[in-house]
Design a protein around this motif. Structure first.
Motif, PDB file in Angstrom:
ATOM      1  N   THR A  16      42.437  42.117  32.915  1.00  0.00           N
ATOM      2  CA  THR A  16      41.464  42.796  33.621  1.00  0.00           C
ATOM      3  C   THR A  16      41.707  44.269  33.662  1.00  0.00           C
ATOM      4  O   THR A  16      42.951  44.664  33.596  1.00  0.00           O
ATOM      5  CB  THR A  16      41.687  42.160  35.133  1.00  0.00           C
ATOM      6  OG1 THR A  16      42.768  42.604  35.742  1.00  0.00           O
ATOM      7  CG2 THR A  16      41.430  40.803  35.161  1.00  0.00           C
TER       8      THR A  16
ATOM      9  N   VAL B 148      39.951  40.081  40.775  1.00  0.00           N
ATOM     10  CA  VAL B 148      39.932  39.132  39.793  1.00  0.00           C
ATOM     11  C   VAL B 148      41.274  38.562  39.488  1.00  0.00           C
ATOM     12  O   VAL B 148      41.794  37.339  39.621  1.00  0.00           O
ATOM     13  CB  VAL B 148      39.189  39.420  38.516  1.00  0.00           C
ATOM     14  CG1 VAL B 148      39.444  38.159  37.585  1.00  0.00           C
ATOM     15  CG2 VAL B 148      37.747  39.733  38.860  1.00  0.00           C
TER      16      VAL B 148
ATOM     17  N   VAL C 191      38.265  41.677  31.094  1.00  0.00           N
ATOM     18  CA  VAL C 191      37.372  41.706  32.374  1.00  0.00           C
ATOM     19  C   VAL C 191      37.423  43.282  32.800  1.00  0.00           C
ATOM     20  O   VAL C 191      38.435  43.230  33.785  1.00  0.00           O
ATOM     21  CB  VAL C 191      37.695  40.608  33.343  1.00  0.00           C
ATOM     22  CG1 VAL C 191      36.507  40.684  34.557  1.00  0.00           C
ATOM     23  CG2 VAL C 191      37.787  39.301  32.839  1.00  0.00           C
TER      24      VAL C 191
ATOM     25  N   SER D  57      35.778  45.710  35.394  1.00  0.00           N
ATOM     26  CA  SER D  57      35.246  45.289  36.858  1.00  0.00           C
ATOM     27  C   SER D  57      35.369  46.413  37.833  1.00  0.00           C
ATOM     28  O   SER D  57      36.417  47.002  37.832  1.00  0.00           O
ATOM     29  CB  SER D  57      35.713  43.934  37.246  1.00  0.00           C
ATOM     30  OG  SER D  57      34.827  43.927  38.582  1.00  0.00           O
TER      31      SER D  57
ATOM     32  N   VAL E 228      33.794  40.224  29.558  1.00  0.00           N
ATOM     33  CA  VAL E 228      33.033  39.803  30.949  1.00  0.00           C
ATOM     34  C   VAL E 228      33.060  40.909  31.772  1.00  0.00           C
ATOM     35  O   VAL E 228      34.039  41.695  32.124  1.00  0.00           O
ATOM     36  CB  VAL E 228      33.823  38.771  31.401  1.00  0.00           C
ATOM     37  CG1 VAL E 228      33.176  38.425  32.967  1.00  0.00           C
ATOM     38  CG2 VAL E 228      34.013  37.524  30.835  1.00  0.00           C
TER      39      VAL E 228
ATOM     40  N   ASP F 191      31.471  43.277  35.054  1.00  0.00           N
ATOM     41  CA  ASP F 191      31.133  43.269  36.226  1.00  0.00           C
ATOM     42  C   ASP F 191      30.833  44.638  36.738  1.00  0.00           C
ATOM     43  O   ASP F 191      31.708  45.343  37.019  1.00  0.00           O
ATOM     44  CB  ASP F 191      32.160  42.491  37.383  1.00  0.00           C
ATOM     45  CG  ASP F 191      31.202  42.160  38.604  1.00  0.00           C
ATOM     46  OD1 ASP F 191      30.172  42.549  38.872  1.00  0.00           O
ATOM     47  OD2 ASP F 191      32.016  41.603  39.416  1.00  0.00           O
TER      48      ASP F 191
ATOM     49  N   LYS G  73      27.764  39.359  35.664  1.00  0.00           N
ATOM     50  CA  LYS G  73      27.585  38.883  37.007  1.00  0.00           C
ATOM     51  C   LYS G  73      26.815  39.654  37.862  1.00  0.00           C
ATOM     52  O   LYS G  73      27.550  40.076  38.874  1.00  0.00           O
ATOM     53  CB  LYS G  73      29.024  38.186  37.563  1.00  0.00           C
ATOM     54  CG  LYS G  73      28.828  37.507  38.908  1.00  0.00           C
ATOM     55  CD  LYS G  73      30.143  37.705  39.862  1.00  0.00           C
ATOM     56  CE  LYS G  73      30.123  39.100  40.117  1.00  0.00           C
ATOM     57  NZ  LYS G  73      29.209  39.557  41.158  1.00  0.00           N
TER      58      LYS G  73
ATOM     59  N   THR H 235      24.321  35.926  40.858  1.00  0.00           N
ATOM     60  CA  THR H 235      24.755  35.695  42.269  1.00  0.00           C
ATOM     61  C   THR H 235      23.819  36.059  43.334  1.00  0.00           C
ATOM     62  O   THR H 235      23.590  37.263  43.284  1.00  0.00           O
ATOM     63  CB  THR H 235      26.094  36.238  42.642  1.00  0.00           C
ATOM     64  OG1 THR H 235      26.116  37.488  42.403  1.00  0.00           O
ATOM     65  CG2 THR H 235      27.461  35.610  41.892  1.00  0.00           C
TER      66      THR H 235
ATOM     67  N   ASP I 124      34.101  39.179  43.236  1.00  0.00           N
ATOM     68  CA  ASP I 124      35.273  38.944  42.405  1.00  0.00           C
ATOM     69  C   ASP I 124      35.827  37.709  42.462  1.00  0.00           C
ATOM     70  O   ASP I 124      36.339  37.433  41.218  1.00  0.00           O
ATOM     71  CB  ASP I 124      36.084  40.183  43.013  1.00  0.00           C
ATOM     72  CG  ASP I 124      35.802  41.566  42.905  1.00  0.00           C
ATOM     73  OD1 ASP I 124      34.859  42.023  42.092  1.00  0.00           O
ATOM     74  OD2 ASP I 124      36.100  42.550  44.087  1.00  0.00           O
TER      75      ASP I 124
ATOM     76  N   LEU J  16      33.913  35.579  40.233  1.00  0.00           N
ATOM     77  CA  LEU J  16      34.153  35.732  38.574  1.00  0.00           C
ATOM     78  C   LEU J  16      35.355  35.454  37.983  1.00  0.00           C
ATOM     79  O   LEU J  16      35.750  34.715  36.975  1.00  0.00           O
ATOM     80  CB  LEU J  16      34.053  37.392  38.333  1.00  0.00           C
ATOM     81  CG  LEU J  16      33.954  37.842  37.047  1.00  0.00           C
ATOM     82  CD1 LEU J  16      32.557  37.300  36.474  1.00  0.00           C
ATOM     83  CD2 LEU J  16      34.249  39.452  37.054  1.00  0.00           C
TER      84      LEU J  16
ATOM     85  N   VAL K 294      35.935  32.594  35.133  1.00  0.00           N
ATOM     86  CA  VAL K 294      36.785  33.142  33.911  1.00  0.00           C
ATOM     87  C   VAL K 294      37.772  32.221  33.834  1.00  0.00           C
ATOM     88  O   VAL K 294      38.327  31.753  32.421  1.00  0.00           O
ATOM     89  CB  VAL K 294      37.159  34.898  34.159  1.00  0.00           C
ATOM     90  CG1 VAL K 294      38.034  34.849  32.837  1.00  0.00           C
ATOM     91  CG2 VAL K 294      35.980  35.306  33.890  1.00  0.00           C
TER      92      VAL K 294
ATOM     93  N   GLY L  87      33.326  28.800  40.249  1.00  0.00           N
ATOM     94  CA  GLY L  87      33.048  30.423  40.525  1.00  0.00           C
ATOM     95  C   GLY L  87      32.239  30.261  41.993  1.00  0.00           C
ATOM     96  O   GLY L  87      32.537  31.169  42.745  1.00  0.00           O
TER      97      GLY L  87
END
Length: 317
Positions: A14, A52, A144, A146, A173, A175, A193, A232, A264, A267, A271, A287
């Motif tokens: 992340t 995350v 990720v 984010s 991924v 966000d 997301k 979402t 968060d 996600l 993941v 999720g």
């Protein structure tokens, strides 16, 4: 007896380029020009990617958290993360890590969230965070990036992260919102997301109905800009759009206490389950369960594994 083989989860990295020390408290009433006496306060190490990683750890998984921190608040931030056993790398910056403030108004049940601007990062600092992320990325794993971008970081930062991660064979991924998300999609990402509002901004349309939102998500997938859209919609649930089709999941009835960190958490659950080799639809339900479980907690608290397990079982039934 047949021998059982356990496959190790795929690695997850992340990135949080704009973390925040989350301060939460409560007061009877929020009033201008008044000294408002507050109740007990709590501190949490917040920010998209770090949250995350924190939820993944709570669910028994592992990830590597890359985050940029500096100053006295950055020191407190690192100590809080280390206390939770989060594995990662702190990228030092000159500026001081920002704070976010959440205040619950007890007389009305309203929640006030003050999101402060992050410190300005130099090119050397944000490049160091990018390099650390790519160094941690593994072929077949997940990266990720984010959260928001602080001053000094270019709008295409997540696109640069995506490009570099793809070279390592990792799936990305993202966000984010606004220009940061749009630029990343130009590189083609695995999963995004967005909220309903963020999706509308991304496609440049006022998406007022659920059908319009579903159609917009499906169009992004059809155009090859992203493989999976996990949309979402708060209390209305979530929508999954991919080449496998589209599904809508409504969360179980819960008492919502605070939505801070719910996205968060959503996600993280998705993941982690994907990294464990679970089917996409099962990961999506996980999720939703994580997001709902976090909404059940107060202030900036994140989900509890026992709540996630119960909600995940309900959604699978």
């Amino acid at each position: 007896m047949a021998e059982t083989h356990h496959v190790a989860p795929l690695p997850i990295t992340t990135l949080t380029i704009n973390p925040a020390l989350d301060v939460s408290t409560s007061t009877k009433r929020v009033m201008a020009e008044h000294k408002m006496r507050c109740g007990p306060s709590r501190l949490d190490p917040g920010g998209g990617g770090v949250n995350v990683s924190r939820v993944i750890a709570r669910l028994g998984g592992q990830s590597t958290a890359i985050y940029a921190v500096g100053g006295p608040t950055g020191q407190a931030y690192r100590q809080l993360l280390e206390a939770e056993g989060i594995v990662g790398r702190a990228v030092p910056i000159t500026g001081s890590t920002r704070e976010n403030i959440t205040v619950d108004e007890l007389s009305t049940g309203k929640q006030f969230r003050f999101v402060l601007q992050g410190p300005e990062l130099s090119e050397a600092e944000w490049q160091a965070a990018l390099d650390a992320t790519v160094s941690a990325a593994r072929h077949g794993g997940y990266v990720v990036p984010s959260g928001s971008l602080p001053p000094g970081v270019p709008d295409d930062y997540y696109a640069r992260v995506t490009h570099a991660a793809h070279a390592s064979g990792a799936r990305v991924v993202v966000d984010a919102s606004g220009e940061a998300l749009a630029a990343a999609l130009d590189e083609g990402v695995f999963l995004i997301k967005p909220s309903g509002r963020e999706l509308g901004e991304l496609v440049g349309a006022n998406l007022s109905t659920i059908d319009e939102k579903i159609a917009a998500a499906e169009e992004l997938v059809a155009r090859g800009r992203v493989e999976v859209v996990a949309l979402t919609l708060g209390g209305d649930g979530a929508v999954l759009a991919s080449a496998e089709g589209t599904m809508v999941v409504t969360p179980p009835p819960i008492e919502v206490r605070s939505t801070v960190g719910a996205g968060d958490s959503f996600l993280a659950g998705m993941v982690l389950r994907l990294a464990e080799g679970r089917p996409l639809r099962d990961a999506f339900r996980a999720g939703v369960a994580c997001g709902a479980a976090t909404a059940m907690t107060v202030a900036t608290e994140l989900c509890h594994a026992s709540d996630v397990a119960r909600l995940e079982a309900e959604l699978a039934a």
